[in-house]
Design an enzyme around this catalytic site. Structure first.
Site, PDB file in Angstrom:
ATOM      1  N   LYS A  42      26.731   7.520 -32.319  1.00  0.00           N
ATOM      2  CA  LYS A  42      27.133   8.212 -33.203  1.00  0.00           C
ATOM      3  C   LYS A  42      27.438   7.304 -34.191  1.00  0.00           C
ATOM      4  O   LYS A  42      27.235   5.650 -33.880  1.00  0.00           O
ATOM      5  CB  LYS A  42      28.798   7.998 -33.019  1.00  0.00           C
ATOM      6  N   SER A  78      33.528  15.552 -33.215  1.00  0.00           N
ATOM      7  CA  SER A  78      32.716  14.683 -34.679  1.00  0.00           C
ATOM      8  C   SER A  78      31.479  14.093 -33.951  1.00  0.00           C
ATOM      9  O   SER A  78      30.545  13.632 -34.616  1.00  0.00           O
ATOM     10  CB  SER A  78      33.583  13.916 -35.218  1.00  0.00           C
ATOM     11  N   SER A  97      36.377  14.514 -29.536  1.00  0.00           N
ATOM     12  CA  SER A  97      34.728  14.869 -29.978  1.00  0.00           C
ATOM     13  C   SER A  97      34.203  14.570 -29.488  1.00  0.00           C
ATOM     14  O   SER A  97      32.761  14.949 -29.982  1.00  0.00           O
ATOM     15  CB  SER A  97      35.666  13.886 -31.634  1.00  0.00           C
TER      16      SER A  97
END
Length: 436
Positions: A38, A115, A139
């Protein structure tokens, strides 16, 4: 700024590069595996973009690499790039107005979840063997569920978050995704710095009937699949049924401060768990403000409308009731520990329904998010470990269930997943055939 990902990448990647393993031995636990990270993890020589071009523009390249990334590189895995995320990690749906929304391989007309959206999509699309994300509010668990893969949120503070842009330190964790339970476990043991041990059988599996009654997924595709699998592998005596909402309401007195705030519609919410969610989100906003308000007010970044709403709400947050939030955390962890016990499992809906469609009305998403956080805040506030496990497809949409274990029981939970996984998939297939 990173180049946009190509369509062949399902829109998962911000940028591609190669970080080779720091050791070449074939005997390493992750030897030969590829992974993605990420865009919240520092990598030496690369700007950590935090999902937003203004952040990337106003920050220098990292001068070191996050320990979590170094751990999996040291275990033999190869990193192939950084993935798209919700801006400033402030979302659970995975839509990013600047870099595009990664395409959900399970359901292309649905959101991928956020996310850590790109990290989940990269695994679900078989672009990598596993990936790293972060889970503060949900997330890893939500995109894992929406993309039909395994998503693991570890116990709070057991995997290093150094070199990771903080969102809210009381809840931030480094999580990971995989399609295969063996790889999920191997990655976990590397990040946890623990040897792989012999599995321990769960002594109880708790089914909170009130939580599952609010799920939009029929019970014969979730709890019944789990119960049949547990009985087959461990015996029917370990299955217990509870009303989690009443248990929490009676035993967490500090929640009274948030009961009126979080009650919501009883048709869609459990009052005590909605209050738990309210306490968590207040503390999350307050810590986010402390971390990032100076940059936000100075730069006034271009943010997507829903992200902007949340970010500026956080910037305006005061310290009122923050001490009570910390009391809730302490009390809730104690009572949930007592309920689950050593070598116990709490089952939960990962999310209360199917992935929303792309470009769904924001008001509808907001209502859905409020209900979802009633479930998702349980691991967040307690700091317990949780894994989202796919249960195949229902009505052409991915279905999942979550298992949660006490703080520090990560190795135990990973072993339970490995033991249960194949049987869960078999029972899921049988259940879906019976429906159709």
């Amino acid at each position: 700024m990173a180049a946009m990902a190509k369509s062949s990448d399902f829109g998962a990647f911000m940028e591609k590069f190669t970080l080779h393993p720091t050791s070449s031995s074939d005997q390493l636990p992750l030897s030969g595996l590829t992974f993605a990270i990420k865009d919240i993890f520092d990598v030496n020589g690369y700007v950590t973009g935090f999902g937003n071009p203004d952040w990337a523009r106003t920050h220098q390249a990292a001068t070191s690499t996050a320990p979590a990334v170094l751990s999996v590189l040291g275990a033999g895995a190869t990193c192939v790039g950084k993935t798209v995320m919700d801006e400033m990690a402030y979302g659970i749906f995975g839509e990013n107005k600047h870099y595009g929304t990664p395409r959900n391989p399970c359901a292309p007309d649905r959101v991928p979840g956020g996310s850590s959206s790109g990290s989940a999509v990269a695994v679900a699309a078989k672009l990598v063997d596993f990936s790293l994300g972060t889970d503060t509010g949900a997330s890893v668990r939500v995109p894992g569920s929406y993309c039909g893969i395994l998503g693991f949120r570890p116990s709070h503070d057991v995997v290093s978050t150094a070199g990771v842009i903080p969102m809210s330190q009381s809840f931030d964790t480094v999580g990971w995704f995989a399609r295969d339970p063996s790889i999920l476990s191997r990655v976990g043991h590397v990040l946890l710095h623990l040897p792989i041990a012999d599995p321990i059988k769960p002594i109880q599996v708790i089914i909170p009937e009130d939580c599952f009654s609010l799920s939009g997924i029929p019970s014969n595709r979730t709890t019944e699949v789990l119960i049949k699998s547990v009985k087959k592998l461990f015996g029917d005596h370990i299955v217990k049924h509870v009303d989690l909402g009443d248990y929490v309401k009676d035993k967490v007195p500090s929640l009274q401060k948030f009961m009126n705030v979080g009650d919501g519609d009883p048709q869609y919410n459990i009052a005590s768990l909605a209050a738990l969610s309210s306490a968590m989100r207040l503390l999350q906003r307050y810590e986010f403000k402390n971390n990032h308000a100076e940059w936000i007010t100075r730069v006034n970044p271009d943010l997507g409308p829903e992200i902007s709403k949340r970010v500026w709400e956080a910037v305006r947050t005061t310290g009122e009731n923050i001490d009570t939030c910390h009391s809730v955390k302490i009390e809730f962890r104690a009572v949930l520990s007592a309920l689950i016990g050593d070598s116990g499992i709490l089952a939960l809906p990962t999310i209360p329904g199917a992935p929303p469609k792309l470009l769904t009305d924001p008001t509808t998403l907001e209502d859905f998010g409020v209900q979802a956080y009633s479930f998702l805040s349980i691991a967040g506030v307690s700091g317990f470990c949780q894994v989202s496990i796919p249960l195949g497809m229902h009505n052409n949409l991915p279905v999942s269930i979550s298992l949660l274990a006490r703080h520090g029981s990560d190795s135990f939970l990973l072993n339970v997943v490995e033991t249960l996984y194949d049987t869960l998939q078999q029972e899921s297939e049988i259940a879906e055939k019976m429906i159709n």
